[in-house]
Design a protein around this motif. Sequence first.
Motif, PDB file in Angstrom:
ATOM      1  N   ASP A  28      -5.996 -13.833 -14.851  1.00 12.28           N
ATOM      2  CA  ASP A  28      -5.253 -13.956 -13.593  1.00 12.28           C
ATOM      3  C   ASP A  28      -3.950 -13.177 -13.688  1.00 12.28           C
ATOM      4  O   ASP A  28      -3.203 -13.317 -14.664  1.00 12.28           O
ATOM      5  N   TYR A  29      -3.672 -12.373 -12.662  1.00 16.30           N
ATOM      6  CA  TYR A  29      -2.447 -11.577 -12.669  1.00 16.30           C
ATOM      7  C   TYR A  29      -2.102 -11.063 -11.283  1.00 16.30           C
ATOM      8  O   TYR A  29      -2.902 -11.135 -10.352  1.00 16.30           O
ATOM      9  N   THR A  30      -0.876 -10.525 -11.185  1.00 16.17           N
ATOM     10  CA  THR A  30      -0.413  -9.813  -9.995  1.00 16.17           C
ATOM     11  C   THR A  30      -0.080  -8.391 -10.422  1.00 16.17           C
ATOM     12  O   THR A  30       0.604  -8.180 -11.422  1.00 16.17           O
ATOM     13  N   PHE A  31      -0.578  -7.423  -9.679  1.00 13.95           N
ATOM     14  CA  PHE A  31      -0.384  -6.008  -9.968  1.00 13.95           C
ATOM     15  C   PHE A  31       0.257  -5.365  -8.748  1.00 13.95           C
ATOM     16  O   PHE A  31      -0.184  -5.587  -7.625  1.00 13.95           O
ATOM     17  N   GLU A  32       1.315  -4.594  -8.978  1.00 10.96           N
ATOM     18  CA  GLU A  32       2.012  -3.922  -7.882  1.00 10.96           C
ATOM     19  C   GLU A  32       2.175  -2.445  -8.192  1.00 10.96           C
ATOM     20  O   GLU A  32       2.287  -2.061  -9.360  1.00 10.96           O
ATOM     21  N   ALA A  33       2.215  -1.628  -7.141  1.00  9.28           N
ATOM     22  CA  ALA A  33       2.421  -0.194  -7.304  1.00  9.28           C
ATOM     23  C   ALA A  33       2.983   0.403  -6.025  1.00  9.28           C
ATOM     24  O   ALA A  33       2.657  -0.048  -4.921  1.00  9.28           O
ATOM     25  N   ASP A  34       3.822   1.413  -6.196  1.00  4.40           N
ATOM     26  CA  ASP A  34       4.247   2.251  -5.075  1.00  4.40           C
ATOM     27  C   ASP A  34       3.237   3.382  -4.961  1.00  4.40           C
ATOM     28  O   ASP A  34       2.887   4.011  -5.971  1.00  4.40           O
ATOM     29  N   ILE A  35       2.777   3.628  -3.751  1.00  2.84           N
ATOM     30  CA  ILE A  35       1.768   4.662  -3.512  1.00  2.84           C
ATOM     31  C   ILE A  35       2.277   5.594  -2.423  1.00  2.84           C
ATOM     32  O   ILE A  35       2.668   5.142  -1.344  1.00  2.84           O
ATOM     33  N   MET A  36       2.263   6.910  -2.723  1.00 10.45           N
ATOM     34  CA  MET A  36       2.665   7.910  -1.737  1.00 10.45           C
ATOM     35  C   MET A  36       1.537   8.922  -1.552  1.00 10.45           C
ATOM     36  O   MET A  36       1.298   9.761  -2.423  1.00 10.45           O
ATOM     37  N   PRO A  37       0.823   8.865  -0.418  1.00  9.30           N
ATOM     38  CA  PRO A  37      -0.185   9.889  -0.142  1.00  9.30           C
ATOM     39  C   PRO A  37       0.512  11.232   0.116  1.00  9.30           C
ATOM     40  O   PRO A  37       1.503  11.296   0.849  1.00  9.30           O
ATOM     41  N   ILE A  38      -0.018  12.289  -0.510  1.00 12.87           N
ATOM     42  CA  ILE A  38       0.566  13.622  -0.366  1.00 12.87           C
ATOM     43  C   ILE A  38      -0.288  14.502   0.546  1.00 12.87           C
ATOM     44  O   ILE A  38       0.223  15.149   1.447  1.00 12.87           O
ATOM     45  N   SER A  39      -1.579  14.546   0.293  1.00 10.26           N
ATOM     46  CA  SER A  39      -2.487  15.326   1.135  1.00 10.26           C
ATOM     47  C   SER A  39      -3.910  14.848   0.886  1.00 10.26           C
ATOM     48  O   SER A  39      -4.156  14.014   0.024  1.00 10.26           O
ATOM     49  N   GLY A  40      -4.831  15.398   1.655  1.00 15.52           N
ATOM     50  CA  GLY A  40      -6.233  15.010   1.515  1.00 15.52           C
ATOM     51  C   GLY A  40      -6.614  13.990   2.557  1.00 15.52           C
ATOM     52  O   GLY A  40      -6.075  13.971   3.658  1.00 15.52           O
ATOM     53  N   SER A  41      -7.523  13.099   2.195  1.00 10.08           N
ATOM     54  CA  SER A  41      -8.099  12.171   3.180  1.00 10.08           C
ATOM     55  C   SER A  41      -7.359  10.836   3.292  1.00 10.08           C
ATOM     56  O   SER A  41      -7.693  10.045   4.148  1.00 10.08           O
ATOM     57  N   ILE A  42      -6.376  10.582   2.475  1.00 10.52           N
ATOM     58  CA  ILE A  42      -5.733   9.268   2.323  1.00 10.52           C
ATOM     59  C   ILE A  42      -6.806   8.217   2.026  1.00 10.52           C
ATOM     60  O   ILE A  42      -7.283   7.505   2.892  1.00 10.52           O
ATOM     61  N   ASN A  43      -7.178   8.164   0.782  1.00 13.37           N
ATOM     62  CA  ASN A  43      -8.130   7.174   0.288  1.00 13.37           C
ATOM     63  C   ASN A  43      -7.774   6.949  -1.177  1.00 13.37           C
ATOM     64  O   ASN A  43      -8.373   7.543  -2.075  1.00 13.37           O
ATOM     65  N   ALA A  44      -6.764   6.120  -1.403  1.00 13.91           N
ATOM     66  CA  ALA A  44      -6.274   5.900  -2.766  1.00 13.91           C
ATOM     67  C   ALA A  44      -5.691   4.503  -2.870  1.00 13.91           C
ATOM     68  O   ALA A  44      -5.247   3.930  -1.878  1.00 13.91           O
ATOM     69  N   GLY A  45      -5.693   3.980  -4.099  1.00 18.47           N
ATOM     70  CA  GLY A  45      -5.125   2.659  -4.293  1.00 18.47           C
ATOM     71  C   GLY A  45      -5.257   2.197  -5.723  1.00 18.47           C
ATOM     72  O   GLY A  45      -5.299   3.002  -6.649  1.00 18.47           O
ATOM     73  N   VAL A  46      -5.348   0.878  -5.882  1.00 20.31           N
ATOM     74  CA  VAL A  46      -5.351   0.279  -7.207  1.00 20.31           C
ATOM     75  C   VAL A  46      -6.675  -0.439  -7.479  1.00 20.31           C
ATOM     76  O   VAL A  46      -7.392  -0.834  -6.561  1.00 20.31           O
TER      77      VAL A  46
END
Length: 163
Positions: A28-46
């Motif tokens: 069990d955990y909590t995971f955090e991230a800052d995500i900045m889409p730069i180009s392409g299709s915008i399909n990214a994450g954790v």
Amino acid sequence: STSGGKLLLDGGNKSVGKRLYGSENYGDYTFEADIMPISGSINAGVLVRAKNAAIGGNGVDNADNVLAGTDFIQGYFIGLTKDSVVLGKQNYGWTQIKSVAAEISFDKTYRLKVSAIGSTIKVWLDGKLMIEYTDDDPFTQGAVGVRGHYSVVKFDNLTLKAE
């Protein structure tokens, strides 16, 4: 690669891939991230509770297919698209569980927070609870990671807290 201290997923317009961090025995955990889409299709994450990653392909016709490889893992993907936040389950393929409308733009940083506690996954975008899902047949352990599919994206300020 890294750029200015940020993790950069950049293979041009065909940027696909995943990267895991930590132990496949995390519970069990909590995971955090800052995500900045730069180009392409915008399909990214954790990725959370991720394990058993493979390169992709079926070993015969499609051996080591990097495109197929983005889905060749077991765990959960929580990502951003141009118009939503998505939660999906990956078991050497992709099954979308939930999608919630959200306007996502290039060159803007978004804070994604995911808690995986017991059989429940909760997702926040910029502090707002977007998704709460309880899985009847959950993955209960796994590493954390990042994933992109036809997206150039920067990840920063990745944090993991045991619950």
